[in-house]
Scaffold this active site. Structure first.
Site, PDB file in Angstrom:
ATOM      1  N   LYS A 100      -9.730   0.988  -1.674  1.00  0.00           N
ATOM      2  CA  LYS A 100      -9.829   0.486  -0.296  1.00  0.00           C
ATOM      3  C   LYS A 100     -11.200   0.794   0.307  1.00  0.00           C
ATOM      4  O   LYS A 100     -11.627   1.948   0.357  1.00  0.00           O
ATOM      5  CB  LYS A 100      -8.714   1.115   0.537  1.00  0.00           C
ATOM      6  CG  LYS A 100      -8.567   0.554   1.945  1.00  0.00           C
ATOM      7  CD  LYS A 100      -7.377   1.233   2.622  1.00  0.00           C
ATOM      8  CE  LYS A 100      -7.124   0.712   4.023  1.00  0.00           C
ATOM      9  NZ  LYS A 100      -5.985   1.439   4.648  1.00  0.00           N
ATOM     10  N   CYS A 149      -4.492  -3.584   3.593  1.00  0.00           N
ATOM     11  CA  CYS A 149      -4.144  -3.237   4.980  1.00  0.00           C
ATOM     12  C   CYS A 149      -5.309  -3.425   5.961  1.00  0.00           C
ATOM     13  O   CYS A 149      -5.636  -4.546   6.320  1.00  0.00           O
ATOM     14  CB  CYS A 149      -3.603  -1.810   5.007  1.00  0.00           C
ATOM     15  SG  CYS A 149      -2.610  -1.400   6.478  1.00  0.00           S
ATOM     16  N   GLU A 181       0.851  -1.183   0.000  1.00  0.00           N
ATOM     17  CA  GLU A 181       0.000   0.000   0.000  1.00  0.00           C
ATOM     18  C   GLU A 181       0.894   1.243   0.000  1.00  0.00           C
ATOM     19  O   GLU A 181       1.974   1.248   0.571  1.00  0.00           O
ATOM     20  CB  GLU A 181      -0.858  -0.031   1.270  1.00  0.00           C
ATOM     21  CG  GLU A 181      -1.738   1.170   1.505  1.00  0.00           C
ATOM     22  CD  GLU A 181      -2.432   1.127   2.868  1.00  0.00           C
ATOM     23  OE1 GLU A 181      -3.490   1.749   3.003  1.00  0.00           O
ATOM     24  OE2 GLU A 181      -1.903   0.472   3.798  1.00  0.00           O
TER      25      GLU A 181
END
Length: 264
Positions: free
Chosen positions: A109, A151, A39
Site C-alpha cells: 500500500k 483502501c 484489506e
C-alpha cells in the site's frame, strides 16, 4: 471474466481468520476467474495500540499458504490483504495467487491512512510508489490485466491513472473502509469515479461488521453498479465482466485517448 468480491469481518485471531477464509471460499460458486477479499483479511488492524509487527507474516507464511490452496481448488486468481513481515514496521500488502497457487504479484500500500483522526503510518510502512498490475487468465483462454490498489489509495486518482497507463483493464480494490459519517457515500462515489474516469471495471471487496462500511461492489466500465453487498459480515457479490463492453465504453468515451496532460 467472472469475478467475486468476498466481504468478511476479520478479527485479531489469525488462525480464526484463515479458517474463515477457507469456509467462505469453499461456499463460492464454481467457474470464477478472480476472487477478491478485503484489506487486512489475514488479521484485523485491532485497537491503535495493537502491535501489527508482532503478528505480521512472511510471504511464505500460513496466510499465503491458505490462499494458495484455495486458489488451486477454485482454479481462480485470489487477491487478499495481509500485514507483511519486515525487520521493522510491516507493510500493508496485497497478494495475488494464481490458479496454480503461485504468488503472482504483491502490492504494498502506497498511501497510508493518515486521515480522519487515524495515523496508519505509525504502525505500518508505505510501499514503493509504483503501480502493480497482474495478469488474470479466464476460462475461455483470454486474460485481463488487473491493477491493484488498497483502501485509502482510492482517494488518489493519480494511482488509478498510473495503473491504467501500466496496462490495467480492471481495478481490484481490497479495503477496510472504516465506518462513519459520509464514509459510505465517499466509498461508492470514489469507486464510481475511478471506474468512469479510467474506463475500467472495478471489483471492490470491503471488510464488513460494526467497525467497517462493508458494501462490497462490482462496477462496469461505465460506472454502473453490477452488484453490491450490505454492511454485514458475510456478503458475496459476483458479476461477469465482458471485455467487449469495456471496449465499447472506451470507444464511446475515449477520454483516455483524448488526454493532453500527464500522458507518459
Amino acid at each position: 471474466m467472472r469475478v467475486a468480491a468476498v466481504q468478511v469481518a476479520s478479527t485479531i485471531d489469525s488462525t480464526a481468520n484463515r479458517d474463515l477464509v477457507e469456509a467462505r471460499l469453499a461456499a463460492l460458486p464454481a467457474g470464477l476467474d478472480l476472487v477478491v477479499l478485503p484489506e487486512a483479511t489475514m488479521h484485523d488492524f485491532g485497537p491503535v495500540d495493537h502491535d501489527l509487527a508482532a503478528v505480521a507474516e512472511p510471504l511464505d507464511g500460513p496466510f499465503v499458504a491458505t490462499l494458495a490452496a484455495q486458489a488451486r481448488r477454485l482454479g481462480a486468481t485470489v487477491v487478499a490483504g495481509m500485514f507483511e513481515q519486515t525487520d521493522d514496521l510491516p507493510y500493508n500488502t496485497l497478494v495475488a495467487l494464481g490458479a496454480d497457487g503461485d504468488l503472482r504479484a504483491t502490492y504494498r500500500k502506497i498511501h497510508l491512512y493518515d486521515s480522519f483522526g487515524y495515523t496508519e503510518s505509525s504502525r505500518l510502512r508505505g510501499g514503493d510508489v509504483e503501480p502493480v498490475v497482474v495478469d488474470v487468465p479466464s476460462a475461455d483462454g483470454s486474460s485481463t490485466s488487473v491493477g491493484l490498489m488498497t483502501c485509502y489509495d482510492l482517494r488518489f486518482p493519480e494511482l488509478g491513472r498510473a495503473l491504467v497507463d501500466a496496462g490495467a483493464e480492471l481495478l481490484a480494490v481490497p479495503a477496510a473502509w472504516v465506518a462513519g459519517e459520509h464514509k459510505l457515500h465517499h466509498w461508492r462515489t470514489l469507486l464510481t469515479a475511478r471506474a468512469v474516469e479510467d474506463v475500467v471495471p472495478v471489483v471492490a471487496a470491503a471488510q464488513g461488521g460494526e467497525r467497517y462500511t462493508g458494501h462490497s461492489l462490482v462496477l462496469d466500465a461505465w460506472g454502473t453498479t453490477l452488484a453490491e453487498g450490505d454492511a454485514g459480515e458475510d456478503a458475496v457479490v459476483t458479476a461477469e465482466i465482458d471485455p467487449a463492453d469495456v471496449a465499447r465504453a472506451r470507444e464511446v468515451n475515449p477520454s483516455l485517448a483524448n488526454r493532453r496532460m500527464g500522458q507518459r
